[in-house]
Motif scaffolding. Structure first.
Motif, PDB file in Angstrom:
ATOM      1  N   GLY A   1       0.793  -1.221   0.000  1.00 29.92           N
ATOM      2  CA  GLY A   1       0.000   0.000   0.000  1.00 29.92           C
ATOM      3  C   GLY A   1       0.823   1.268   0.000  1.00 29.92           C
ATOM      4  O   GLY A   1       2.048   1.250  -0.015  1.00 29.92           O
ATOM      5  N   ASN A   2       0.094   2.399   0.005  1.00 22.65           N
ATOM      6  CA  ASN A   2       0.744   3.686  -0.185  1.00 22.65           C
ATOM      7  C   ASN A   2       0.655   4.613   1.028  1.00 22.65           C
ATOM      8  O   ASN A   2       0.767   5.820   0.884  1.00 22.65           O
ATOM      9  CB  ASN A   2       0.176   4.378  -1.429  1.00 22.65           C
ATOM     10  N   SER A   3       0.451   4.044   2.208  1.00 22.49           N
ATOM     11  CA  SER A   3       0.432   4.898   3.401  1.00 22.49           C
ATOM     12  C   SER A   3       1.797   5.563   3.569  1.00 22.49           C
ATOM     13  O   SER A   3       2.824   5.002   3.167  1.00 22.49           O
ATOM     14  CB  SER A   3       0.091   4.087   4.652  1.00 22.49           C
ATOM     15  N   GLN A   4       1.813   6.741   4.132  1.00 20.10           N
ATOM     16  CA  GLN A   4       3.064   7.476   4.298  1.00 20.10           C
ATOM     17  C   GLN A   4       4.057   6.683   5.138  1.00 20.10           C
ATOM     18  O   GLN A   4       5.252   6.633   4.830  1.00 20.10           O
ATOM     19  CB  GLN A   4       2.799   8.853   4.917  1.00 20.10           C
ATOM     20  N   LYS A   5       3.563   6.036   6.176  1.00 19.45           N
ATOM     21  CA  LYS A   5       4.427   5.223   7.048  1.00 19.45           C
ATOM     22  C   LYS A   5       5.094   4.104   6.241  1.00 19.45           C
ATOM     23  O   LYS A   5       6.296   3.872   6.352  1.00 19.45           O
ATOM     24  CB  LYS A   5       3.587   4.643   8.191  1.00 19.45           C
ATOM     25  N   ASN A   6       4.307   3.438   5.423  1.00 15.97           N
ATOM     26  CA  ASN A   6       4.812   2.337   4.602  1.00 15.97           C
ATOM     27  C   ASN A   6       5.860   2.824   3.602  1.00 15.97           C
ATOM     28  O   ASN A   6       6.925   2.220   3.463  1.00 15.97           O
ATOM     29  CB  ASN A   6       3.626   1.688   3.873  1.00 15.97           C
ATOM     30  N   ILE A   7       5.575   3.917   2.920  1.00 14.92           N
ATOM     31  CA  ILE A   7       6.503   4.447   1.922  1.00 14.92           C
ATOM     32  C   ILE A   7       7.790   4.927   2.595  1.00 14.92           C
ATOM     33  O   ILE A   7       8.884   4.715   2.072  1.00 14.92           O
ATOM     34  CB  ILE A   7       5.841   5.568   1.091  1.00 14.92           C
ATOM     35  N   ASN A   8       7.673   5.532   3.774  1.00 17.30           N
ATOM     36  CA  ASN A   8       8.870   5.953   4.507  1.00 17.30           C
ATOM     37  C   ASN A   8       9.752   4.758   4.856  1.00 17.30           C
ATOM     38  O   ASN A   8      10.981   4.843   4.762  1.00 17.30           O
ATOM     39  CB  ASN A   8       8.490   6.720   5.776  1.00 17.30           C
ATOM     40  N   GLU A   9       9.135   3.632   5.245  1.00 18.85           N
ATOM     41  CA  GLU A   9       9.904   2.420   5.546  1.00 18.85           C
ATOM     42  C   GLU A   9      10.628   1.919   4.291  1.00 18.85           C
ATOM     43  O   GLU A   9      11.797   1.545   4.353  1.00 18.85           O
ATOM     44  CB  GLU A   9       8.988   1.320   6.088  1.00 18.85           C
TER      45      GLU A   9
END
Length: 119
Positions: A102-110
């Motif tokens: 997915g594209n949640s900010q938390k996920n993309i930051n990881e």
């Protein structure tokens, strides 16, 4: 191999791809042009623990097929993802045997953190 499963026509996916560090050594897999195989989906399932985690409830077809009013099983989620690319939550990154969905900010930051460590 480290892979991103994405949709080339998705603005969000394109924006995320632009933000990736140069020389990231990812294999880019456009799910509309090259459908996900059963083996690829089963690998995603192995890493995520469920097909439901990979399933997108934001898909237009989810609403038009009235799936929200049905009790879907893991087999249903798998079937729908294999039937139509839009049911895969995007993007999906597989990096060093770890999955990011997915594209949640938390996920993309990881994802960015992991990829920046590799460059």
């Amino acid at each position: 191999m480290n892979t991103i499963y994405y949709l080339a026509s998705c603005d969000t996916c394109r924006k995320i791809i632009k933000s990736l560090p140069k020389g990231n050594a990812l294999k880019f897999h456009d799910i509309k042009q090259d459908s996900i195989t059963v083996a690829e989906l089963e690998e995603m399932h192995r890493l995520s623990g469920s097909y439901e985690a990979l399933f997108s409830r934001k898909a237009q077809l989810y609403k038009s097929m009235d799936l929200k009013n049905k009790a879907l099983t893991e087999d249903d989620y798998k079937k729908y993802i294999l039937e139509h690319y839009t049911f895969l939550s995007r993007p999906v990154f597989i990096i060093d045997d770890k999955i990011y969905i997915g594209n949640s900010q938390k996920n993309i930051n990881e994802v960015l953190k992991v990829l920046n460590e590799k460059v």
